[in-house]
Motif scaffolding. Structure first.
Motif, PDB file in Angstrom:
ATOM      1  N   TYR A 167       0.804  -1.216   0.000  1.00  0.00           N
ATOM      2  CA  TYR A 167       0.000   0.000   0.000  1.00  0.00           C
ATOM      3  C   TYR A 167       0.840   1.271   0.000  1.00  0.00           C
ATOM      4  N   THR A 191       0.789   3.334  -3.364  1.00  0.00           N
ATOM      5  CA  THR A 191      -0.478   3.767  -3.949  1.00  0.00           C
ATOM      6  C   THR A 191      -0.594   5.281  -4.106  1.00  0.00           C
ATOM      7  N   GLN A 220       1.017   6.164  -7.261  1.00  0.00           N
ATOM      8  CA  GLN A 220       0.237   5.678  -8.405  1.00  0.00           C
ATOM      9  C   GLN A 220      -0.919   6.614  -8.727  1.00  0.00           C
ATOM     10  N   ILE A 221      -1.428   7.309  -7.740  1.00  0.00           N
ATOM     11  CA  ILE A 221      -2.544   8.216  -7.972  1.00  0.00           C
ATOM     12  C   ILE A 221      -2.047   9.591  -8.424  1.00  0.00           C
ATOM     13  N   PHE A 251      -4.978   2.563  -9.054  1.00  0.00           N
ATOM     14  CA  PHE A 251      -5.208   2.285  -7.635  1.00  0.00           C
ATOM     15  C   PHE A 251      -6.171   1.117  -7.441  1.00  0.00           C
ATOM     16  N   GLN A 303      -4.539  -2.182  -8.512  1.00  0.00           N
ATOM     17  CA  GLN A 303      -3.573  -2.650  -7.515  1.00  0.00           C
ATOM     18  C   GLN A 303      -4.284  -3.185  -6.274  1.00  0.00           C
TER      19      GLN A 303
END
Length: 75
Positions: free
Chosen positions: A14, A17, A20-21, A60, A63
Motif C-alpha cells: 500500500y 499507492t 500511483q494516484i 489504484f 492494484q
C-alpha cells in the motif's frame, strides 16, 4: 520481531499507492499547461488532468484488487 515483520509485509504493497494516484495527475497537468501556452482557455490542461485522475484511480483500483486476490489466495 516476527510480528513487526509481518506488519511491515502487510503494509508494504500500500505504500506505493499514493504515487500511483498523484503521478498521472501531475504529468497530465504539466503537459496540459505546456500545450496550452499562448491560449486563452486551458482546454488541454483540463482534458489531460481529468485523464490523469481517471488513470490514477484505475491504477489504484487495479492494484487494490490484485492485493486482495493475492491475500485471498494466501489464506
Amino acid at each position: 520481531m516476527k510480528r513487526k515483520m509481518k506488519s511491515i509485509k502487510d503494509v508494504g504493497p500500500y505504500l506505493n499507492t499514493g504515487f500511483q494516484i498523484i503521478t498521472p495527475i501531475l504529468v497530465g497537468v504539466y503537459f496540459g499547461q505546456r500545450l496550452d501556452q499562448g491560449h486563452d482557455f486551458p482546454l488541454w490542461t483540463l482534458i489531460l488532468s481529468v485523464s490523469g485522475i481517471a488513470l490514477g484511480l484505475f491504477a489504484f483500483i487495479y492494484q487494490a484488487l490484485k492485493i486482495d486476490k493475492k491475500r485471498k489466495d494466501d489464506k
